[in-house]
Design a protein around this motif. Structure first.
Motif, PDB file in Angstrom:
ATOM      1  N   ASP A   3      18.725  39.633 132.712  1.00  0.00           N
ATOM      2  CA  ASP A   3      19.495  38.703 133.543  1.00  0.00           C
ATOM      3  C   ASP A   3      19.037  37.265 133.348  1.00  0.00           C
ATOM      4  O   ASP A   3      19.812  36.338 133.522  1.00  0.00           O
ATOM      5  CB  ASP A   3      19.375  39.079 135.014  1.00  0.00           C
ATOM      6  CG  ASP A   3      20.050  40.402 135.329  1.00  0.00           C
ATOM      7  OD1 ASP A   3      19.673  41.000 136.340  1.00  0.00           O
ATOM      8  OD2 ASP A   3      20.948  40.823 134.572  1.00  0.00           O
ATOM      9  N   ALA A   4      17.788  37.068 133.012  1.00  0.00           N
ATOM     10  CA  ALA A   4      17.245  35.719 132.835  1.00  0.00           C
ATOM     11  C   ALA A   4      17.517  35.163 131.447  1.00  0.00           C
ATOM     12  O   ALA A   4      17.516  33.959 131.249  1.00  0.00           O
ATOM     13  CB  ALA A   4      15.742  35.722 133.097  1.00  0.00           C
ATOM     14  N   THR A   5      17.775  36.021 130.460  1.00  0.00           N
ATOM     15  CA  THR A   5      18.039  35.577 129.100  1.00  0.00           C
ATOM     16  C   THR A   5      19.486  35.135 128.977  1.00  0.00           C
ATOM     17  O   THR A   5      20.407  35.917 129.167  1.00  0.00           O
ATOM     18  CB  THR A   5      17.742  36.703 128.085  1.00  0.00           C
ATOM     19  OG1 THR A   5      16.378  37.082 128.212  1.00  0.00           O
ATOM     20  CG2 THR A   5      18.017  36.242 126.673  1.00  0.00           C
ATOM     21  N   LEU A   6      19.675  33.861 128.654  1.00  0.00           N
ATOM     22  CA  LEU A   6      21.017  33.307 128.507  1.00  0.00           C
ATOM     23  C   LEU A   6      21.507  33.383 127.071  1.00  0.00           C
ATOM     24  O   LEU A   6      22.700  33.521 126.815  1.00  0.00           O
ATOM     25  CB  LEU A   6      21.028  31.847 128.965  1.00  0.00           C
ATOM     26  CG  LEU A   6      20.611  31.589 130.402  1.00  0.00           C
ATOM     27  CD1 LEU A   6      20.483  30.093 130.648  1.00  0.00           C
ATOM     28  CD2 LEU A   6      21.604  32.218 131.364  1.00  0.00           C
ATOM     29  N   TYR A   7      20.581  33.271 126.122  1.00  0.00           N
ATOM     30  CA  TYR A   7      20.957  33.201 124.716  1.00  0.00           C
ATOM     31  C   TYR A   7      19.770  33.635 123.873  1.00  0.00           C
ATOM     32  O   TYR A   7      18.628  33.269 124.162  1.00  0.00           O
ATOM     33  CB  TYR A   7      21.360  31.762 124.366  1.00  0.00           C
ATOM     34  CG  TYR A   7      21.789  31.547 122.947  1.00  0.00           C
ATOM     35  CD1 TYR A   7      23.072  31.880 122.531  1.00  0.00           C
ATOM     36  CD2 TYR A   7      20.917  31.017 122.013  1.00  0.00           C
ATOM     37  CE1 TYR A   7      23.472  31.688 121.220  1.00  0.00           C
ATOM     38  CE2 TYR A   7      21.304  30.805 120.702  1.00  0.00           C
ATOM     39  CZ  TYR A   7      22.590  31.152 120.312  1.00  0.00           C
ATOM     40  OH  TYR A   7      22.975  30.955 119.013  1.00  0.00           O
ATOM     41  N   ALA A  60      16.178  30.933 128.373  1.00  0.00           N
ATOM     42  CA  ALA A  60      16.068  31.758 129.576  1.00  0.00           C
ATOM     43  C   ALA A  60      15.952  30.881 130.814  1.00  0.00           C
ATOM     44  O   ALA A  60      15.496  29.737 130.737  1.00  0.00           O
ATOM     45  CB  ALA A  60      14.854  32.676 129.476  1.00  0.00           C
ATOM     46  N   THR A  61      16.334  31.438 131.939  1.00  0.00           N
ATOM     47  CA  THR A  61      16.258  30.698 133.204  1.00  0.00           C
ATOM     48  C   THR A  61      14.884  30.803 133.838  1.00  0.00           C
ATOM     49  O   THR A  61      14.539  29.997 134.704  1.00  0.00           O
ATOM     50  CB  THR A  61      17.304  31.220 134.206  1.00  0.00           C
ATOM     51  OG1 THR A  61      17.095  32.622 134.398  1.00  0.00           O
ATOM     52  CG2 THR A  61      18.708  30.962 133.708  1.00  0.00           C
ATOM     53  N   THR A  62      14.096  31.780 133.448  1.00  0.00           N
ATOM     54  CA  THR A  62      12.770  31.992 134.008  1.00  0.00           C
ATOM     55  C   THR A  62      11.864  32.614 132.960  1.00  0.00           C
ATOM     56  O   THR A  62      12.347  33.205 131.995  1.00  0.00           O
ATOM     57  CB  THR A  62      12.831  32.904 135.261  1.00  0.00           C
ATOM     58  OG1 THR A  62      11.517  33.053 135.803  1.00  0.00           O
ATOM     59  CG2 THR A  62      13.411  34.261 134.938  1.00  0.00           C
ATOM     60  N   LEU A  63      10.578  32.503 133.170  1.00  0.00           N
ATOM     61  CA  LEU A  63       9.609  33.151 132.292  1.00  0.00           C
ATOM     62  C   LEU A  63       9.066  34.431 132.904  1.00  0.00           C
ATOM     63  O   LEU A  63       8.306  35.158 132.273  1.00  0.00           O
ATOM     64  CB  LEU A  63       8.456  32.199 131.974  1.00  0.00           C
ATOM     65  CG  LEU A  63       8.832  30.966 131.155  1.00  0.00           C
ATOM     66  CD1 LEU A  63       7.610  30.080 130.964  1.00  0.00           C
ATOM     67  CD2 LEU A  63       9.440  31.334 129.828  1.00  0.00           C
ATOM     68  N   LYS A  69      13.287  34.313 139.896  1.00  0.00           N
ATOM     69  CA  LYS A  69      13.211  32.857 139.786  1.00  0.00           C
ATOM     70  C   LYS A  69      11.759  32.399 139.899  1.00  0.00           C
ATOM     71  O   LYS A  69      10.967  32.971 140.632  1.00  0.00           O
ATOM     72  CB  LYS A  69      14.050  32.224 140.892  1.00  0.00           C
ATOM     73  CG  LYS A  69      14.179  30.726 140.787  1.00  0.00           C
ATOM     74  CD  LYS A  69      15.283  30.225 141.703  1.00  0.00           C
ATOM     75  CE  LYS A  69      15.347  28.738 141.775  1.00  0.00           C
ATOM     76  NZ  LYS A  69      15.549  28.047 140.550  1.00  0.00           N
ATOM     77  N   ASP A  70      11.414  31.347 139.151  1.00  0.00           N
ATOM     78  CA  ASP A  70      10.064  30.790 139.195  1.00  0.00           C
ATOM     79  C   ASP A  70       9.807  30.136 140.549  1.00  0.00           C
ATOM     80  O   ASP A  70      10.539  29.247 140.954  1.00  0.00           O
ATOM     81  CB  ASP A  70       9.872  29.734 138.101  1.00  0.00           C
ATOM     82  CG  ASP A  70       9.817  30.343 136.721  1.00  0.00           C
ATOM     83  OD1 ASP A  70       9.270  31.448 136.597  1.00  0.00           O
ATOM     84  OD2 ASP A  70      10.310  29.711 135.779  1.00  0.00           O
ATOM     85  N   GLU A  71       8.773  30.579 141.214  1.00  0.00           N
ATOM     86  CA  GLU A  71       8.380  29.993 142.497  1.00  0.00           C
ATOM     87  C   GLU A  71       7.422  28.827 142.298  1.00  0.00           C
ATOM     88  O   GLU A  71       7.322  27.953 143.122  1.00  0.00           O
ATOM     89  CB  GLU A  71       7.707  31.056 143.380  1.00  0.00           C
ATOM     90  CG  GLU A  71       8.625  32.206 143.747  1.00  0.00           C
ATOM     91  CD  GLU A  71       9.743  31.778 144.683  1.00  0.00           C
ATOM     92  OE1 GLU A  71       9.498  30.957 145.576  1.00  0.00           O
ATOM     93  OE2 GLU A  71      10.870  32.276 144.490  1.00  0.00           O
TER      94      GLU A  71
END
Length: 141
Positions: A3-7, A60-63, A69-71
């Protein structure tokens, strides 16, 4: 994590331009099927790239490996495993512009990583998950 991987794509580096700035090389590449073109500025002291090499890129939107989501900043995660551990070069930046290509079949996506710029030019279908937002770019050879 999906879900976090966009491309995610592998690029062949066709040429490099290193004569404009001291520590920056502009890398030009394309996917193996030439459907997507890449123009990317990298700090060549940290991550040297040259013509003929192949590099895998993930946006990606997060690691976080679980996709949450990154806090807090990713560098503050001492002892925790992150997506960055699997890659050689990591940047955080902002998708700031899109341009429509011919007949709406292709788009150009522009991202700034603190002044190091990237442009992806490819099929709308592949690049449509990207939106004006913050992203992580991860590279490995």
């Amino acid at each position: 994590m999906s879900d976090a991987t966009l491309y995610e794509e592998t690029f062949n580096i066709n040429s490099t331009i290193a004569d404009k700035y001291d520590r920056v090389t502009r890398v030009l590449g394309a996917t193996h099927d030439a459907s997507t073109a890449l123009t990317l500025d990298v700090n060549h002291e940290l991550y040297p790239l040259s013509s003929g090499e192949t590099v895998t890129m993930v946006l990606a939107t997060t690691l976080n490996l679980d996709g949450t989501k990154d806090e807090r900043g990713w560098r503050e995660k001492k002892g925790e495993s992150t997506l960055a551990d699997m890659y050689d070069y990591v940047c955080y930046g902002k998708v700031y512009r899109f341009e429509e290509g011919e007949e709406g079949r292709s788009i150009k996506c522009y991202v700034s990583f603190g002044g190091l710029l990237m442009c992806l030019d490819g099929p709308h279908k592949k690049l449509s998950p990207l939106r004006i937002d913050n992203v992580y770019m991860l590279l490995k050879k």
